[in-house]
Design a protein around this motif. Structure first.
Motif, PDB file in Angstrom:
ATOM      1  N   GLN A  31       0.845  -1.187   0.000  1.00 58.40           N
ATOM      2  CA  GLN A  31       0.000   0.000   0.000  1.00 58.40           C
ATOM      3  C   GLN A  31       0.886   1.245   0.000  1.00 58.40           C
ATOM      4  OE1 GLN A  31      -3.045   0.052   3.012  1.00 58.40           O
ATOM      5  NE2 GLN A  31      -3.543  -2.112   2.737  1.00 58.40           N
ATOM      6  N   VAL A  32       0.597   2.159  -0.930  1.00 63.81           N
ATOM      7  CA  VAL A  32       1.343   3.408  -1.042  1.00 63.81           C
ATOM      8  C   VAL A  32       0.342   4.536  -1.241  1.00 63.81           C
ATOM      9  CG1 VAL A  32       3.014   4.734  -2.382  1.00 63.81           C
ATOM     10  CG2 VAL A  32       3.366   2.278  -2.038  1.00 63.81           C
ATOM     11  N   ALA A  33       0.407   5.532  -0.382  1.00 63.39           N
ATOM     12  CA  ALA A  33      -0.426   6.729  -0.515  1.00 63.39           C
ATOM     13  C   ALA A  33       0.487   7.945  -0.512  1.00 63.39           C
ATOM     14  CB  ALA A  33      -1.439   6.805   0.617  1.00 63.39           C
ATOM     15  N   LEU A  34       0.398   8.733  -1.595  1.00 68.41           N
ATOM     16  CA  LEU A  34       1.223   9.919  -1.742  1.00 68.41           C
ATOM     17  C   LEU A  34       0.333  11.154  -1.817  1.00 68.41           C
ATOM     18  CD1 LEU A  34       3.735   8.665  -4.470  1.00 68.41           C
ATOM     19  CD2 LEU A  34       4.007   8.551  -1.980  1.00 68.41           C
ATOM     20  N   GLY A  35       0.889  12.279  -1.402  1.00 68.13           N
ATOM     21  CA  GLY A  35       0.190  13.548  -1.552  1.00 68.13           C
ATOM     22  C   GLY A  35       0.458  14.128  -2.920  1.00 68.13           C
ATOM     23  N   ALA A  36       1.205  15.218  -2.983  1.00 71.58           N
ATOM     24  CA  ALA A  36       1.545  15.849  -4.253  1.00 71.58           C
ATOM     25  C   ALA A  36       2.857  15.303  -4.792  1.00 71.58           C
ATOM     26  CB  ALA A  36       1.639  17.361  -4.082  1.00 71.58           C
ATOM     27  N   VAL A  37       2.894  15.037  -6.083  1.00 67.49           N
ATOM     28  CA  VAL A  37       4.105  14.616  -6.788  1.00 67.49           C
ATOM     29  C   VAL A  37       4.380  15.657  -7.867  1.00 67.49           C
ATOM     30  CG1 VAL A  37       5.194  12.843  -8.192  1.00 67.49           C
ATOM     31  CG2 VAL A  37       3.621  12.178  -6.351  1.00 67.49           C
ATOM     32  N   THR A  38       5.546  16.292  -7.790  1.00 67.37           N
ATOM     33  CA  THR A  38       5.895  17.360  -8.729  1.00 67.37           C
ATOM     34  C   THR A  38       7.239  17.052  -9.370  1.00 67.37           C
ATOM     35  OG1 THR A  38       4.720  18.973  -7.357  1.00 67.37           O
ATOM     36  CG2 THR A  38       6.236  19.830  -9.016  1.00 67.37           C
ATOM     37  N   LEU A  39       7.258  17.052 -10.703  1.00 67.22           N
ATOM     38  CA  LEU A  39       8.483  16.804 -11.463  1.00 67.22           C
ATOM     39  C   LEU A  39       8.769  18.031 -12.320  1.00 67.22           C
ATOM     40  CD1 LEU A  39      10.701  14.765 -12.287  1.00 67.22           C
ATOM     41  CD2 LEU A  39       9.156  13.964 -14.080  1.00 67.22           C
ATOM     42  N   ASP A  40       9.928  18.641 -12.100  1.00 68.97           N
ATOM     43  CA  ASP A  40      10.320  19.855 -12.828  1.00 68.97           C
ATOM     44  C   ASP A  40      11.490  19.564 -13.761  1.00 68.97           C
ATOM     45  OD1 ASP A  40       8.601  21.957 -11.888  1.00 68.97           O
ATOM     46  OD2 ASP A  40       9.586  21.786  -9.948  1.00 68.97           O
ATOM     47  N   GLY A  41      11.389  20.142 -14.982  1.00 64.36           N
ATOM     48  CA  GLY A  41      12.515  20.114 -15.914  1.00 64.36           C
ATOM     49  C   GLY A  41      12.882  18.734 -16.427  1.00 64.36           C
ATOM     50  N   ALA A  42      11.894  17.871 -16.637  1.00 61.71           N
ATOM     51  CA  ALA A  42      12.197  16.535 -17.147  1.00 61.71           C
ATOM     52  C   ALA A  42      12.571  16.593 -18.631  1.00 61.71           C
ATOM     53  CB  ALA A  42      11.012  15.602 -16.953  1.00 61.71           C
ATOM     54  N   GLU A  43      13.517  15.766 -19.036  1.00 63.08           N
ATOM     55  CA  GLU A  43      13.918  15.628 -20.432  1.00 63.08           C
ATOM     56  C   GLU A  43      13.931  14.137 -20.767  1.00 63.08           C
ATOM     57  OE1 GLU A  43      17.562  17.593 -21.294  1.00 63.08           O
ATOM     58  OE2 GLU A  43      17.014  19.434 -20.221  1.00 63.08           O
ATOM     59  N   ILE A  44      13.088  13.755 -21.705  1.00 60.73           N
ATOM     60  CA  ILE A  44      12.920  12.347 -22.068  1.00 60.73           C
ATOM     61  C   ILE A  44      13.283  12.173 -23.533  1.00 60.73           C
ATOM     62  CG2 ILE A  44      11.305  10.408 -22.139  1.00 60.73           C
ATOM     63  CD1 ILE A  44       9.598  11.948 -20.090  1.00 60.73           C
ATOM     64  N   GLU A  45      14.181  11.251 -23.798  1.00 62.46           N
ATOM     65  CA  GLU A  45      14.603  10.939 -25.159  1.00 62.46           C
ATOM     66  C   GLU A  45      14.000   9.605 -25.576  1.00 62.46           C
ATOM     67  OE1 GLU A  45      16.478  12.974 -26.917  1.00 62.46           O
ATOM     68  OE2 GLU A  45      17.201  14.355 -25.363  1.00 62.46           O
ATOM     69  N   VAL A  46      13.246   9.614 -26.671  1.00 62.61           N
ATOM     70  CA  VAL A  46      12.649   8.388 -27.204  1.00 62.61           C
ATOM     71  C   VAL A  46      13.163   8.218 -28.624  1.00 62.61           C
ATOM     72  CG1 VAL A  46      10.525   7.126 -27.653  1.00 62.61           C
ATOM     73  CG2 VAL A  46      10.599   8.806 -25.800  1.00 62.61           C
TER      74      VAL A  46
END
Length: 333
Positions: A31-46
């Motif tokens: 069981q996992v309960a999270l509040g806010a998840v914020t990711l800044d400045g992500a760079e994804i190469e596909v």
């Protein structure tokens, strides 16, 4: 800054900051309960290689053969083949329960490179922002989604996109807009299908209604499509073979399950068509589409099924409510 790279140094994933608000995390109970998840400045190469394989799919490396459980079970005495179920085994059989109050993605970039095309295609989503909330897994209800990004092709601006609505693992009801969409940016994918070069700019607004399962449904809605300064220019020619000042499509509905297309209204303003017939009697427009060799097995009727019935099963219905054309011209040589 955290970065994931291949052994040769090629970048795969990076981000500036990741913030997690932990509320109730019990991994032993899954069981996992999270509040806010914020990711800044992500760079994804596909990236897709020339053989069609995706780079991310190969990160797992080779697979090892699974043990022969049947042989192992046969060698165990009957009294030992059914041990008492331990608490750990019971927990392993319990599916994970995940809850996240809010997810925000800010200032992300997603770059796509496709080496199956020559020259290779390069696109990107820039300044991508995405927001959703009340995520649950397994999903009990659709969650809201809002996203927007700038589009680029080969490093040049290609448009802006927004998406909003609700979706789950079983349904999706989304609305979208595309503004200042540069049609020439699609050249790498149009080249195997269309010989003339396509230019112009489009704006569109519509939506998608999808439901999984059997029979399921997939309906596309185009509330508004506006194309301006459209031009088709044949290779080696300076003057466009086809051009029009503007084209407008409104209230269009496409139902893939029912194989139906409904066009509310279509308006073409000042279309100009240049047709030429060469000494062999071939009209230039006949060469615009790149045609593949016919697949003789695709339309073949199955044994015991009439050919007419086979053709009818794949037929589409098209209806047009209103059409308008003004200021058009056709030149024949």
């Amino acid at each position: 800054r955290l970065a994931l790279r291949k052994p040769d140094g090629t970048p795969m994933l990076a981000w500036q900051t990741l913030a997690l608000a932990l509320k109730d995390v019990r991994p032993l109970e899954r069981q996992v309960a999270l509040g806010a998840v914020t990711l800044d400045g992500a760079e994804i190469e596909v990236r897709r290689a020339a053989d069609g394989s995706l780079e991310w799919a190969g990160l797992g490396g080779g697979t090892t053969a699974a043990p022969d459980r049947a042989a192992a079970a046969a060698s165990v005495p009957p009294s030992a083949s059914a041990p008492a179920r331990t608490p750990a085994a019971a927990a392993a059989a319990t599916p994970w329960q995940v809850a996240v109050d809010q997810v925000d993605l800010r200032g992300a970039q997603v770059r796509w490179q496709d080496a199956t095309l020559r020259p290779a295609a390069a696109y990107a989503l820039e300044d991508l922002t995405l927001s959703t909330k009340n995520l649950r897994w397994p999903m009990a209800a659709p969650v809201p989604l809002q996203a927007q990004a700038r589009l680029s092709a080969a490093g040049a601006p290609a448009g802006q996109a927004t998406v909003g609505g609700e979706l789950s693992d079983r349904t999706a009801k989304l609305s979208f807009t595309l503004d200042a969409l540069r049609l020439g940016a699609a050249a790498p994918y149009l080249r195997p299908l269309l010989r003339p070069a396509l230019e112009g700019q489009a704006q569109l607004a519509g939506g998608v209604d999808w439901a999984g399962g059997t029979p399921g449904q997939l309906q596309l809605r185009l509330d508004r499509l506006q194309v301006e300064a459209l031009r088709l220019t044949e290779p080696g020619q300076r003057r466009p073979a086809l051009q029009l000042a503007s084209a407008t499509l409104g209230d269009a509905r496409i139902d893939l399950g029912a194989r139906s297309v409904t066009l509310g209204r279509v308006a073409l303003s000042r279309p100009q068509l240049q047709l030429r017939r060469d000494a062999d009697g071939r009209v230039n427009a006949q060469a615009w589409l790149v045609t593949a060799a016919p697949d003789r097995s695709a339309g073949a009727a199955s044994p015991g099924r009439p050919a007419a019935e086979t053709a009818a099963a794949g037929a589409w219905n098209l209806s047009l409510g209103q059409g308008q054309l003004d200021g058009g011209s056709v030149t024949w040589r």
